[in-house]
Design a protein around this motif. Structure first.
Motif, PDB file in Angstrom:
ATOM      1  N   ASN A 273     -44.132  58.250 138.573  1.00 65.35           N
ATOM      2  CA  ASN A 273     -45.196  59.212 138.836  1.00 65.35           C
ATOM      3  C   ASN A 273     -45.849  59.637 137.518  1.00 65.35           C
ATOM      4  OD1 ASN A 273     -46.149  62.152 138.936  1.00 65.35           O
ATOM      5  ND2 ASN A 273     -45.965  61.704 141.114  1.00 65.35           N
ATOM      6  N   TYR A 274     -47.167  59.452 137.447  1.00 62.76           N
ATOM      7  CA  TYR A 274     -47.905  59.803 136.233  1.00 62.76           C
ATOM      8  C   TYR A 274     -48.665  61.122 136.399  1.00 62.76           C
ATOM      9  CZ  TYR A 274     -46.929  55.006 134.859  1.00 62.76           C
ATOM     10  OH  TYR A 274     -46.283  53.838 134.527  1.00 62.76           O
ATOM     11  N   ARG A 275     -48.497  61.770 137.532  1.00 67.60           N
ATOM     12  CA  ARG A 275     -49.262  62.980 137.824  1.00 67.60           C
ATOM     13  C   ARG A 275     -48.517  64.250 137.438  1.00 67.60           C
ATOM     14  NH1 ARG A 275     -50.302  63.267 143.838  1.00 67.60           N
ATOM     15  NH2 ARG A 275     -51.935  61.753 143.354  1.00 67.60           N
ATOM     16  N   SER A 276     -47.319  64.425 137.980  1.00 68.47           N
ATOM     17  CA  SER A 276     -46.640  65.715 137.903  1.00 68.47           C
ATOM     18  C   SER A 276     -45.565  65.767 136.827  1.00 68.47           C
ATOM     19  CB  SER A 276     -46.010  66.040 139.263  1.00 68.47           C
ATOM     20  OG  SER A 276     -46.964  65.959 140.302  1.00 68.47           O
ATOM     21  N   THR A 277     -45.200  66.990 136.443  1.00 67.47           N
ATOM     22  CA  THR A 277     -44.146  67.186 135.455  1.00 67.47           C
ATOM     23  C   THR A 277     -42.780  66.953 136.088  1.00 67.47           C
ATOM     24  OG1 THR A 277     -43.982  69.541 135.968  1.00 67.47           O
ATOM     25  CG2 THR A 277     -45.530  68.893 134.232  1.00 67.47           C
ATOM     26  N   ALA A 278     -41.764  66.846 135.238  1.00 71.64           N
ATOM     27  CA  ALA A 278     -40.405  66.565 135.704  1.00 71.64           C
ATOM     28  C   ALA A 278     -39.893  67.641 136.659  1.00 71.64           C
ATOM     29  CB  ALA A 278     -39.462  66.436 134.504  1.00 71.64           C
ATOM     30  N   SER A 279     -40.183  68.909 136.364  1.00 73.16           N
ATOM     31  CA  SER A 279     -39.662  69.994 137.209  1.00 73.16           C
ATOM     32  C   SER A 279     -40.316  69.998 138.588  1.00 73.16           C
ATOM     33  CB  SER A 279     -39.872  71.345 136.519  1.00 73.16           C
ATOM     34  OG  SER A 279     -41.236  71.525 136.168  1.00 73.16           O
ATOM     35  N   LEU A 281     -41.526  67.268 140.126  1.00 77.15           N
ATOM     36  CA  LEU A 281     -40.989  66.100 140.828  1.00 77.15           C
ATOM     37  C   LEU A 281     -39.566  66.339 141.297  1.00 77.15           C
ATOM     38  CD1 LEU A 281     -42.317  63.069 138.758  1.00 77.15           C
ATOM     39  CD2 LEU A 281     -43.183  64.002 140.891  1.00 77.15           C
ATOM     40  N   SER A 282     -38.781  67.040 140.482  1.00 80.66           N
ATOM     41  CA  SER A 282     -37.397  67.336 140.862  1.00 80.66           C
ATOM     42  C   SER A 282     -37.367  68.163 142.139  1.00 80.66           C
ATOM     43  CB  SER A 282     -36.703  68.082 139.722  1.00 80.66           C
ATOM     44  OG  SER A 282     -35.391  68.450 140.092  1.00 80.66           O
ATOM     45  N   LEU A 283     -38.254  69.157 142.221  1.00 80.12           N
ATOM     46  CA  LEU A 283     -38.324  69.994 143.430  1.00 80.12           C
ATOM     47  C   LEU A 283     -38.735  69.149 144.639  1.00 80.12           C
ATOM     48  CD1 LEU A 283     -39.800  73.535 143.743  1.00 80.12           C
ATOM     49  CD2 LEU A 283     -40.591  71.764 145.297  1.00 80.12           C
ATOM     50  N   ALA A 284     -39.746  68.299 144.460  1.00 74.81           N
ATOM     51  CA  ALA A 284     -40.217  67.452 145.566  1.00 74.81           C
ATOM     52  C   ALA A 284     -39.114  66.530 146.059  1.00 74.81           C
ATOM     53  CB  ALA A 284     -41.424  66.636 145.117  1.00 74.81           C
ATOM     54  N   ASN A 285     -38.358  65.935 145.123  1.00 79.33           N
ATOM     55  CA  ASN A 285     -37.267  65.028 145.497  1.00 79.33           C
ATOM     56  C   ASN A 285     -36.162  65.743 146.271  1.00 79.33           C
ATOM     57  OD1 ASN A 285     -38.186  62.554 144.475  1.00 79.33           O
ATOM     58  ND2 ASN A 285     -37.492  63.035 142.402  1.00 79.33           N
ATOM     59  N   ARG A 286     -35.820  66.973 145.836  1.00 78.39           N
ATOM     60  CA  ARG A 286     -34.735  67.718 146.492  1.00 78.39           C
ATOM     61  C   ARG A 286     -35.044  67.972 147.963  1.00 78.39           C
ATOM     62  NH1 ARG A 286     -34.740  70.688 141.675  1.00 78.39           N
ATOM     63  NH2 ARG A 286     -35.817  72.477 142.619  1.00 78.39           N
ATOM     64  N   VAL A 287     -36.330  68.220 148.254  1.00 79.31           N
ATOM     65  CA  VAL A 287     -36.704  68.535 149.636  1.00 79.31           C
ATOM     66  C   VAL A 287     -36.854  67.265 150.476  1.00 79.31           C
ATOM     67  CG1 VAL A 287     -38.456  69.603 151.105  1.00 79.31           C
ATOM     68  CG2 VAL A 287     -37.795  70.699 148.950  1.00 79.31           C
ATOM     69  N   ILE A 288     -37.602  66.279 149.986  1.00 84.66           N
ATOM     70  CA  ILE A 288     -37.921  65.114 150.817  1.00 84.66           C
ATOM     71  C   ILE A 288     -36.701  64.245 151.091  1.00 84.66           C
ATOM     72  CG2 ILE A 288     -38.572  63.459 149.016  1.00 84.66           C
ATOM     73  CD1 ILE A 288     -40.377  64.144 152.387  1.00 84.66           C
ATOM     74  N   PRO A 296     -35.512  53.471 150.531  1.00 85.82           N
ATOM     75  CA  PRO A 296     -34.880  54.285 149.480  1.00 85.82           C
ATOM     76  C   PRO A 296     -35.730  54.311 148.215  1.00 85.82           C
ATOM     77  CG  PRO A 296     -33.274  52.847 150.513  1.00 85.82           C
ATOM     78  CD  PRO A 296     -34.613  52.411 151.020  1.00 85.82           C
ATOM     79  N   LYS A 297     -35.951  55.518 147.687  1.00 86.28           N
ATOM     80  CA  LYS A 297     -36.718  55.652 146.448  1.00 86.28           C
ATOM     81  C   LYS A 297     -36.525  57.053 145.896  1.00 86.28           C
ATOM     82  CE  LYS A 297     -41.065  56.996 148.738  1.00 86.28           C
ATOM     83  NZ  LYS A 297     -41.186  58.364 148.255  1.00 86.28           N
ATOM     84  N   LYS A 298     -36.816  57.194 144.619  1.00 88.11           N
ATOM     85  CA  LYS A 298     -36.773  58.489 143.976  1.00 88.11           C
ATOM     86  C   LYS A 298     -37.843  58.503 142.897  1.00 88.11           C
ATOM     87  CE  LYS A 298     -33.691  61.865 141.846  1.00 88.11           C
ATOM     88  NZ  LYS A 298     -32.305  62.148 141.393  1.00 88.11           N
ATOM     89  N   LEU A 299     -38.695  59.496 142.929  1.00 86.55           N
ATOM     90  CA  LEU A 299     -39.770  59.574 141.947  1.00 86.55           C
ATOM     91  C   LEU A 299     -39.212  59.739 140.544  1.00 86.55           C
ATOM     92  CD1 LEU A 299     -42.373  61.915 143.725  1.00 86.55           C
ATOM     93  CD2 LEU A 299     -42.476  59.449 143.469  1.00 86.55           C
ATOM     94  N   GLU A 300     -39.796  58.997 139.608  1.00 91.38           N
ATOM     95  CA  GLU A 300     -39.405  59.093 138.210  1.00 91.38           C
ATOM     96  C   GLU A 300     -40.589  59.595 137.389  1.00 91.38           C
ATOM     97  OE1 GLU A 300     -38.014  55.238 137.091  1.00 91.38           O
ATOM     98  OE2 GLU A 300     -36.310  55.285 138.472  1.00 91.38           O
ATOM     99  N   VAL A 301     -40.288  60.311 136.319  1.00 93.41           N
ATOM    100  CA  VAL A 301     -41.328  60.927 135.506  1.00 93.41           C
ATOM    101  C   VAL A 301     -41.980  59.892 134.597  1.00 93.41           C
ATOM    102  CG1 VAL A 301     -41.883  62.771 133.883  1.00 93.41           C
ATOM    103  CG2 VAL A 301     -40.031  63.074 135.542  1.00 93.41           C
ATOM    104  N   GLY A 302     -43.306  59.835 134.633  1.00 92.80           N
ATOM    105  CA  GLY A 302     -44.020  58.874 133.802  1.00 92.80           C
ATOM    106  C   GLY A 302     -44.874  59.529 132.739  1.00 92.80           C
ATOM    107  N   ARG A 303     -44.782  60.845 132.617  1.00 90.46           N
ATOM    108  CA  ARG A 303     -45.586  61.557 131.624  1.00 90.46           C
ATOM    109  C   ARG A 303     -44.704  62.424 130.743  1.00 90.46           C
ATOM    110  NH1 ARG A 303     -48.854  66.525 134.394  1.00 90.46           N
ATOM    111  NH2 ARG A 303     -48.582  67.323 132.285  1.00 90.46           N
ATOM    112  N   VAL A 304     -45.171  62.712 129.574  1.00 83.25           N
ATOM    113  CA  VAL A 304     -44.419  63.545 128.633  1.00 83.25           C
ATOM    114  C   VAL A 304     -45.241  64.777 128.301  1.00 83.25           C
ATOM    115  CG1 VAL A 304     -43.127  61.632 127.633  1.00 83.25           C
ATOM    116  CG2 VAL A 304     -45.361  62.239 126.682  1.00 83.25           C
ATOM    117  N   GLY A 305     -44.608  65.760 127.714  1.00 82.36           N
ATOM    118  CA  GLY A 305     -45.324  66.984 127.372  1.00 82.36           C
ATOM    119  C   GLY A 305     -44.605  68.199 127.911  1.00 82.36           C
TER     120      GLY A 305
END
Length: 678
Positions: A273-279, A281-288, A296-305
């Protein structure tokens, strides 16, 4: 080549061998870049661009992909690609086969359906149950066309077995509805797909590859149309976790069973995922992850900052929540257009909009009543549609339904009278009628029919002598119609005068300007403004009426501005009918339903009213899994900052609220959610 900008997982999908390929593209993982890369790869491999079909959820999405391709390939090559929504593509194909085909909006066809329904006299049938209304029956029929390939009665009786006693009548209404659409050359959005499917079954159109975007949102009919196309290669892109259109007929089984239906299928997953921050995405993953994992999949962080953790905002009262969010938005340095307030129910938008305006922040609202669904806009477009196609009975019915004492059934009868008076020409029947007796409008006797049981007695125009009408109106044979009342005559006079003024005018803007300033339209404006300014007591609040009138006039001005871009009336009307739902007005903070937010992204996002009963909405939901997917879509719109808010109490309705179960699942509220049983 567009492939050079892709990451490894996107490149693997974009360069897959021809066949059945499914790409699971999670939120913010670059599905558009992958589709563009795929088409570029096909062209580079020597595939004829005219043998490529791109089907998207919106025409805007198709336009953006085509525009990207033009950065890499000459326009004369890219322009050969067939692209657009299922409906837009089918409409273009069918128009070549049937030039007089007239695409009608659901509201227009609902009026035609009602005019047929109203002829049935249900009271004579002594039914043990109350029959469904015309509106509800129409909506069920439309949903059936999207959702099922079986017969309407079988599908309907599975849901409502108690209505078997009246099913023959329901079937009779739908069959007459289909006959009338055929007779007048009308087509609904569903009809475009149904007729295209039938045509393809007999006349195959060969494509090397069909690409389908937002595959998780396709319905049963769209899935069947894809199968009927029988392309050499099929490239479907979607995300099981973003399937949120079940209420509109979307069939999640299309994507869930892809690998089973196509044994040679290859499944690719885009998870970076290049859109959202790690925190976020972590929230989205916990719910979905609470939903069943088909792929099976889990979003991974593609951006820094820098990453800001999602905020939970809790307020004492509902309106206090809206006011606090408005103040928060006022204090931020983020541009208004980069902020979105997302809600599950339209009722949430009113408080937000009022609070933002109170602090001087502009906003634009999408997902509620569309600009093009506003009655004043539909009236103007109906006038123009009638000029484009004088045999457009639906446009005429919509116009004359505003006349006092004239409903859809009587409007339809007037239209048929004008055709009769004009010897087949509607305009001649209005402006230069042949003075003949009224046509016989007595259908065959039927126990279900109640409107025209007896022949009409011809009335006398003399009863309208006191109105001091112009001679050409007073002498019109329509005035002999026995069911025409005084208000109807005045409405006809204004309609007659407008039609005369528009004779010989061809420029869309000029036609629209004359219509907007006409006595007919100004009367409509006054009526709508009074309706919208009426209080519960029945009195008209003058200030509210004035504000409503100003809003109506602003909408008309916007439509006039849109028309100035067109030289041909037909092209303008077609653009408004096909693309109207994708246009929006105004600038400022985005107020969006979850469904309207899909596919968009914003620097700051507020998801409001996260309380049990409102989100998830237990009255509207088809399943808690779909509500969870809605929550997932809402939170993954945020790029940098995400705020989740709720209020504990509603002072107006005197209701206490508990936090949404999704806040429990996200770990923002302690303890597991326990649903109370009523």
């Amino acid at each position: 080549m567009p492939l050079t900008s892709l990451n490894a997982e996107q490149l693997s999908a974009a360069t897959a061998t021809l066949g059945h390929n499914l790409i699971i593209a999670s939120a913010g993982t670059g599905k558009t870049s992958t589709i563009v890369g795929r088409i570029g790869h096909l062209i580079h491999q020597g595939v004829d661009p005219s043998k490529i079909l791109l089907l998207t959820f919106t025409n805007k999405a198709a336009g953006e992909m085509i525009a990207r391709l033009e950065r890499y390939f000459p326009k004369k090559i890219v322009s050969q690609i067939e692209s657009g929504t299922f409906h837009a593509v089918s409409y273009r194909w069918l128009k070549e086969l049937h030039p007089t085909l007239a695409l009608k909006q659901p509201a227009e066809l609902k009026t035609l359906f009602r005019s047929i329904y109203e002829k049935r006299n249900f009271e004579r049938m002594n039914l043990p149950i109350a029959p469904f209304s015309a509106t509800y029956l129409y909506e069920m029929y439309s949903l059936y066309q999207n959702a099922s390939l079986e017969c309407f009665d079988s599908w309907f009786l599975e849901k409502y077995p108690e209505h078997e006693v009246v099913m023959d009548t329901y079937m009779d209404i739908t069959e007459e509805f289909e006959r009338e659409k055929q007779e007048y050359g009308f087509a609904s959005f569903n009809d475009l797909l149904l007729r295209m499917k039938r045509h393809l079954e007999e006349h195959q159109i060969l494509f090397e590859e069909v690409l389908v975007d937002e595959y998780q949102d396709t319905n049963t009919l769209q899935g069947a149309l894809i199968d009927t196309l029988k392309p050499r290669s099929l490239f479907c892109v979607g995300d099981y976790d973003q399937s949120i259109y079940a209420f509109n007929g979307a069939n999640i089984e299309n994507i869930a069973t892809y690998a089973k239906r196509y044994p040679d299928a290859r499944v690719f997953t885009l998870k970076t995922n290049y859109r959202s921050t790690a925190s976020i995405l972590s929230l989205a993953n916990r719910v979905i992850q609470r939903n069943e994992r088909i792929y099976p999949k889990k979003l991974e962080v593609g951006r820094v900052g820098k990453s800001y953790p999602p905020r939970l905002l809790i307020y004492a009262d509902l309106f206090e929540q809206y006011q606090a969010i408005a103040q928060s938005i006022k204090q931020t340095h983020t541009p208004n257009d980069a902020i979105a307030v997302i809600f599950r129910n339209n009722a949430s938008a009113d408080g937000i909009e009022a609070s933002l305006r109170e602090v001087g922040i502009p906003c634009k609202r999408k997902g509620g009543t569309s600009f093009f669904d506003a009655k004043e806009i539909k009236f103007l477009l109906d006038i123009l549609a009638l000029l484009v196609n004088p045999k457009d009975m639906m446009a005429f019915i919509h116009i004359f339904e505003y006349a006092s004492g004239v409903g859809s059934a009587l409007s339809k009868e007037f239209f048929q009278c004008f055709l009769h008076f004009g010897n087949g020409s509607f305009k001649q029947g209005v402006l230069s009628p042949q003075v003949l007796d009224l046509p016989k409008l007595n259908p065959n006797k039927n126990i279900q029919l109640g409107l025209f049981d007896d022949d009409h007695e011809i009335g006398s125009a003399a009863r309208f002598r006191h109105l001091e009408l112009p001679h050409e109106v007073y002498s019109h044979p329509l005035l002999k119609h026995p069911k025409l009342i005084q208000d109807g005559v005045k409405f006809f006079q204004d309609f007659y005068q407008l039609l005369r003024e528009l004779q010989g005018v061809e420029n869309p803007a000029s036609l629209l300007r004359k219509t907007i300033t006409s006595t007919l339209y100004r009367g409509i404006v006054e009526m709508l403004a009074s309706q919208r300014g009426r209080l519960k007591s029945g009195e008209v609040d003058e200030e509210k009426r004035k504000e409503a009138k100003e809003r109506i006039d602003r909408k008309a001005t916007l439509l006039l501005d849109l028309s100035k871009q067109y030289k041909e009336l037909r092209r303008f009307v077609n653009a408004m009918v096909l693309g109207g739902g994708e246009l929006s007005e105004g600038e400022g903070v985005n107020l969006l339903t979850v469904h309207a937010s899909k596919g968009l992204e914003f620097a700051e996002v507020y998801v409001v009213d996260l309380v049990d009963g409102r989100f998830p909405n237990r009255k509207m939901m088809s399943s808690v899994e779909e509500e969870r997917r809605l929550f997932y879509v809402a939170v993954t719109r945020a790029k940098d900052r995400l705020s989740l808010s709720l209020a504990k109490y509603d002072k107006v309705k005197k209701i206490d609220y508990k936090p949404s179960q999704f806040l429990h699942e996200a770990g923002l509220v302690k303890g597991e959610f326990v649903e109370e049983k009523g």
